[in-house]
Design a protein around this motif. Sequence first.
Motif, short mmCIF file in Angstrom:
data_model
loop_
_atom_site.label_atom_id
_atom_site.label_comp_id
_atom_site.label_asym_id
_atom_site.label_seq_id
_atom_site.Cartn_x
_atom_site.Cartn_y
_atom_site.Cartn_z
N THR A 529 101.28 51.16 83.52
CA THR A 529 102.38 51.33 84.47
C THR A 529 102.90 49.96 84.87
N ILE A 530 104.20 49.76 84.76
CA ILE A 530 104.83 48.50 85.13
C ILE A 530 105.65 48.73 86.39
N ASP A 531 105.33 48.00 87.43
CA ASP A 531 106.03 48.12 88.71
C ASP A 531 107.02 46.98 88.89
N GLY A 532 107.82 47.10 89.94
CA GLY A 532 108.72 46.02 90.32
C GLY A 532 109.92 45.86 89.42
N LEU A 533 110.36 46.92 88.75
CA LEU A 533 111.53 46.83 87.89
C LEU A 533 112.79 47.07 88.72
N HIS A 534 113.94 46.86 88.10
CA HIS A 534 115.21 47.09 88.77
C HIS A 534 115.49 48.59 88.86
N PHE A 535 116.09 48.98 89.98
CA PHE A 535 116.53 50.36 90.11
C PHE A 535 117.80 50.57 89.29
N ASN A 536 118.00 51.83 88.89
CA ASN A 536 119.20 52.22 88.16
C ASN A 536 119.43 51.31 86.95
N SER A 537 118.35 51.10 86.20
CA SER A 537 118.43 50.23 85.02
C SER A 537 117.76 50.94 83.84
N THR A 538 118.18 50.57 82.65
CA THR A 538 117.65 51.14 81.42
C THR A 538 116.81 50.09 80.71
N TYR A 539 115.56 50.43 80.45
CA TYR A 539 114.61 49.51 79.83
C TYR A 539 114.21 50.04 78.46
N ASN A 540 113.99 49.11 77.54
CA ASN A 540 113.48 49.41 76.21
C ASN A 540 112.05 48.89 76.12
N ALA A 541 111.17 49.71 75.61
CA ALA A 541 109.75 49.34 75.52
C ALA A 541 109.24 49.62 74.12
N ARG A 542 108.28 48.81 73.70
CA ARG A 542 107.62 49.00 72.42
C ARG A 542 106.21 48.44 72.51
N VAL A 543 105.34 48.86 71.59
CA VAL A 543 103.94 48.46 71.64
C VAL A 543 103.46 48.21 70.21
N LYS A 544 102.49 47.32 70.09
CA LYS A 544 101.87 47.04 68.81
C LYS A 544 100.39 46.78 69.05
N ALA A 545 99.58 46.99 68.00
CA ALA A 545 98.13 46.80 68.08
C ALA A 545 97.73 45.55 67.31
N ASP A 595 106.35 41.31 119.13
CA ASP A 595 106.96 41.87 117.92
C ASP A 595 106.07 41.61 116.71
N ARG A 596 105.89 42.64 115.89
CA ARG A 596 105.10 42.55 114.67
C ARG A 596 105.94 43.09 113.51
N VAL A 597 105.69 42.58 112.32
CA VAL A 597 106.52 42.86 111.14
C VAL A 597 105.75 43.78 110.19
N VAL A 598 106.46 44.75 109.62
CA VAL A 598 105.94 45.61 108.57
C VAL A 598 106.99 45.66 107.45
N LEU A 599 106.55 45.63 106.20
CA LEU A 599 107.43 45.64 105.03
C LEU A 599 107.38 47.00 104.35
N GLY A 600 108.36 47.24 103.49
CA GLY A 600 108.38 48.44 102.66
C GLY A 600 107.64 48.23 101.36
N THR A 601 107.37 49.32 100.67
CA THR A 601 106.63 49.23 99.41
C THR A 601 107.52 48.90 98.22
N ALA A 602 108.84 48.90 98.38
CA ALA A 602 109.76 48.62 97.28
C ALA A 602 110.27 47.19 97.38
N ALA A 603 110.61 46.64 96.20
CA ALA A 603 111.20 45.31 96.13
C ALA A 603 112.49 45.40 95.33
N PHE A 604 113.54 44.74 95.82
CA PHE A 604 114.86 44.84 95.20
C PHE A 604 115.32 43.46 94.74
N SER A 605 115.87 43.43 93.54
CA SER A 605 116.48 42.19 93.03
C SER A 605 117.80 42.47 92.33
N LYS A 606 118.19 43.74 92.26
CA LYS A 606 119.39 44.11 91.53
C LYS A 606 119.86 45.46 92.03
#
Length: 741
Positions: A529-545, A595-606
Amino acid sequence: MEEELKCPVCGSLFREPIILPCSHNVCLPCARTIAVQTPESEQHLPPLLHSRGPAPPAAAPGAGPGAAAGSAACLDSESAAGGGGGDHADKLSLHSETDSGYGSYTPSLKSPNGVRVLPLVPAPPGAAAAPRGAGPASSSLTCPQCHRSASLDQRGLRGFQRNRLLEAIVQRYQQGRAAAAAAAKCQLCDRSPPEPAAVLCEQCEVLYCAACQLRCHPARGPFAKHRLAPPPAHPGAPGGGGDGGGGKGAGGGRKLPTCAEHDLENYSMYCVSCRSPVCYQCLEEGKHNKHDVKALGAMWKQHKAQLSQALNGVSDKAKEAKEFLVQLKNLLQQIQENGLDYEACLVAQCDALVDALTRQKAKLLTKVTKEREHKLKVVWDQINHCTLKLRQSTGLMEYCLEVIKENDPSGFLQISDALIKRVQVSQEQWVKGALEPKVSAEFDLTLDSEPLLQSIHQLDFIQMKSPVSVPPVPLLQLEKCCTRNNSVTLAWRMPPLSHNPVEGYILELDDGDGGQFREVYVGKETLCTIDGLHFNSTYNARVKAFNSSGVGPYSKTVILQTSDVAWFTFDPSSAHRDIVLSNDNQTATCNSYDDRVVLGTAAFSKGVHYWELHVDRYDNHPDPAFGIARINVVKDMMLGKDDKAWAMYVDNNRSWFMHCNSHTNRTEGGVSKGATVGVLLDLNKHNLTFYINGQQQGPPAFENIEGVFMPALSLNRNVQVTLHTGLEVPQSVKQPKLPNN
């Protein structure tokens, strides 16, 4: 079922069936034809017969010939009275057994329809013949199936009970047969009524509709050679139930099997406990009387359906076996082709080695030739030089000898000094080593071929020593590949017939814009599982051994689309310890007055993202701050006081934008309990905008922001808010309130 509904006398369906004491059934008209009347004179029995049992009671008073009026056929006592008295003992009568209603005998007469008729027993010698109709006569009836006899009382055939149930079954059967005569029905359908038959299997003798034929009688495996014919249109077809000769009845070409224990009984039921067919007599008298039984025809269809389903499994296995044989034959061809290819490759490799050795031999021969020519040239030069010197010395010697022969001293002395110098110079030319060869006859070239010979002797196939080659192409398991929010999960496996070891896998992913692939995972797992990707984006993936022999080829490329909108919660792992989360980490408050700070679980870059925070509790006019922040923001002070956060803090009357502890754009309008604060992060335009209760709060708060941002919130114990995510970006934006400078 049709055979069980036929009368054993006439062979037709039962008409007004009656139940005999032996539990068998006959038609009432047929019973009249097989009833036998015994005259009163037969009461005079010989002692042999009287010894078998007590004499029957006398007929009831007033019971004359009318008592047997129901019998349509009876034998005249006078027609059988001509026999002698000596053989009357062989003609056994059942008169002595009429008290029980049953008897066993060996009849001497047989009717044309197979029903045995009681013979007449003559009166003993000396007995007076009774006149016809002078006295009462008794009648008896013989069962056409078990051949047991039953006597008739004064009521005659009316004394037997009418089988109303069997009569109703016959009527229902005739109605069903009439309906089946219009169109043949499927014999394996679970539906009611069954579907019309589409084909008839001549081997199975079963009618199938289209659906049942595909399910229970596929055209493969053992069914492939069965002949399927159109269903017959006449009622006598299999399953049609007609009276014609097309069925399997007694009138057909096949003889029905009889019970092993009761030779005269046909199988009519099926014992579920013993798993064997039985007859009616087995159920009444045998060991099956308390067992669970079912109709023979129903179990026949059920077992036939089970056998068909089992044959489907065998057919599938046979199909797999055929495919496997095709695979093996293809493997034979591939082995043959690969063998020829490897032979050609081996010949080419050996020829290449021979060519390389030939070229190297030519190079070595060239070196030997050059060395030989060099030696020869040196020797020839030395020979020529030495010959020249020798010739000069010889001429000088001859001249000096002639001068020595001169007798004139003055003349000798005039040239002697010069000759002495010339002889000395000539002698000096033959210095030490001048008369030694400059080169040796031996060649100082040694060819060490032993390592090469050893390598040639050790030349072998690598596969014979270690059957390790690069892994094959991994297979992506598309049913397990999925996306959630801005993360993607990929799963893969190796082909089932792969024997090459795998040490690990390399998963590659592009940047979501069709750019270059980059490695995102290297390891032995087949799920990633790969986290932290862009929302509303299309990714191409491939694998090799890969393994020790190298890296295998890439798999097929899979395309994954991340979510259009972001679903996230508050992050308990990165929140300040005074933050209190509830409602599945969607509601936040604080234990501290600071005052204390809390963050969300998502990260946005795009992309463009929008979320809202609902104010559940607002006491004592605190200043909660809403916005975005870096992951390393300071969490023990108000959001926006450092350079890692961009926020709007708001009280009950007005709001300010804050970054690096710089307050700007004071705007009228605050929050209270029940208010909703919206945050719009547009990373395509690189700006941040805030909303209060659906209305834009001031101008765009911050512009030219770039990087990776996380939703952020700062609050104290006087505030409680609930996060709402997965929201569409507002399509219409109300006019913003003008800030008060």
